[in-house]
Design an enzyme around this catalytic site. Structure first.
Site, mmCIF file in Angstrom:
data_model
loop_
_atom_site.group_PDB
_atom_site.id
_atom_site.type_symbol
_atom_site.label_atom_id
_atom_site.label_comp_id
_atom_site.label_asym_id
_atom_site.label_seq_id
_atom_site.Cartn_x
_atom_site.Cartn_y
_atom_site.Cartn_z
ATOM 1 N N TYR A 1 -1.781 -0.182 10.867
ATOM 2 C CA TYR A 1 -2.000 -0.557 9.458
ATOM 3 C C TYR A 1 -0.749 -0.192 8.646
ATOM 4 C CZ TYR A 1 -3.807 -0.966 4.743
ATOM 5 O OH TYR A 1 -3.967 -1.329 3.424
ATOM 6 N N SER B 1 0.857 -1.193 0.000
ATOM 7 C CA SER B 1 0.000 0.000 0.000
ATOM 8 C C SER B 1 0.887 1.234 0.000
ATOM 9 C CB SER B 1 -0.849 -0.013 1.285
ATOM 10 O OG SER B 1 -1.502 1.217 1.473
#
Ligand code: NAP
Length: 268
Positions: free
Chosen positions: A168, A155
């Site tokens: 995260y 990501s």
């Protein structure tokens, strides 16, 4: 002679994926589902992993209607559960030359002092531990066959940290670091390793992050054209279809209105 030289500069033909096998984790929604559809359209045989059995059944039935020549096996369970790895092994899936390591999630957007430990554990177990373990389980067969392609869904959160995204972001940084080490360790052994690092992609991701709070989830994508799961799947297919000697190390991809996790231009 000149014509011959110019011919050699035309685009290389892309690989034919027909009949090859791929494991896709997190195939019941979003990027994993779009990848399943695109790889099925390329004629690949698929092992689809996710927890929601009803969704997987529906996906299998629909794909087989569209692409009756391919084979699809469903592995229903959490990637964090050792039984899921055993089921993949029993199904013969661990011999596949392609792994799309995609299952993952964010939970919450609270600051560190307020965040839930259970949410942290779920993200770490899914995005890090499970992704590492499935890579480790498939790698020996790929090395023995002298070929394989491992695609890891990282990501932009693997490149930047942002407030409310501590764990995260930490999981996606960890996945990217693991992927870089994997790339170095497998270099020259016939194994290709690619990290895909998207920015905002409109999927179920924000619904999951905000535990079904649709209104909050929608605000994430408001005022811009986010990426779609199809956009990301197309990048995955493109990386897989490169000529044999080409390794796409990473694709960092964002909507044109996004420059980082926090630089987002919205027309509201
Ligand atoms: P999504 O629409 O929520 O899909 C996530 C998929 O992962 C679902 O199929 C879900 O299936 C599966 N999954 C989640 N936890 C699982 C578990 N424990 N075991 C097995 N399957 C599990 O999200 P997405 O946007 O497609 O996300 C896919 C990947 O892209 C993730 O790794 C995410 O971190 C990454 N990513 C997403 C974005 C974005 O903006 N959407 C941006 C960058 C990176 P079940 O619930 O049926 O198990």
């Amino acid at each position: 002679m000149l014509n011959h030289q110019l011919d050699s500069l035309l685009p290389a033909s892309l690989a034919n994926l027909r009949g090859r096998k791929a494991v896709i984790t997190g195939a019941s929604a979003g990027i994993g589902l779009a990848t399943a559809v695109q790889l099925a359209s390329e004629g690949m045989d698929l092992y689809l992993v996710a927890r929601r059995q009803d969704r997987l059944n529906e996906i299998k039935n629909s794909l087989l209607k569209l692409f009756p020549d391919i084979k699809i096996e469903l592995i229903c369970g959490s990637v964090t559960d050792a039984n899921t790895l055993s089921a993949l092994e029993k199904a013969g899936a661990l011999n596949s030359p392609v792994l799309i390591n995609n299952a993952g999630l964010a939970r919450g957007a609270d600051s560190i002092e307020k965040a839930s430990l259970a949410d942290w554990e779920e993200m770490v177990e899914t995005n890090i531990t499970a992704a590492f373990k499935i890579t480790k389980a498939m790698l020996p067969q790929m090395l023995a066959q002298g070929e394989g392609h491992i695609i890891q869904l990282s990501s932009v959160a693997g490149h930047y940290a942002y407030e409310g995204g501590s764990v995260y972001c930490a999981t996606k940084h960890a996945l990217l670091a693991f992927t870089k080490a994997l790339r170095l360790e497998t270099c020259g052994k016939g194994i290709r390793v690619t990290a895909i690092s998207p920015g905002l992609v409109e999927t179920e991701f924000s619904d999951v992050r905000f535990r079904g709070d649709r209104d909050r989830a929608k605000t994430v994508y408001q005022g811009l054209a986010p990426l779609t799961a199809r956009d990301i799947a197309s990048q995955i297919v493109w990386a897989l279809k490169q000529p044999r000697h080409v390794n796409i190390d990473e694709i960092l991809i964002m909507p044109d209105a996004q420059g980082s996790p926090t630089k987002i231009v919205r027309n509201l």
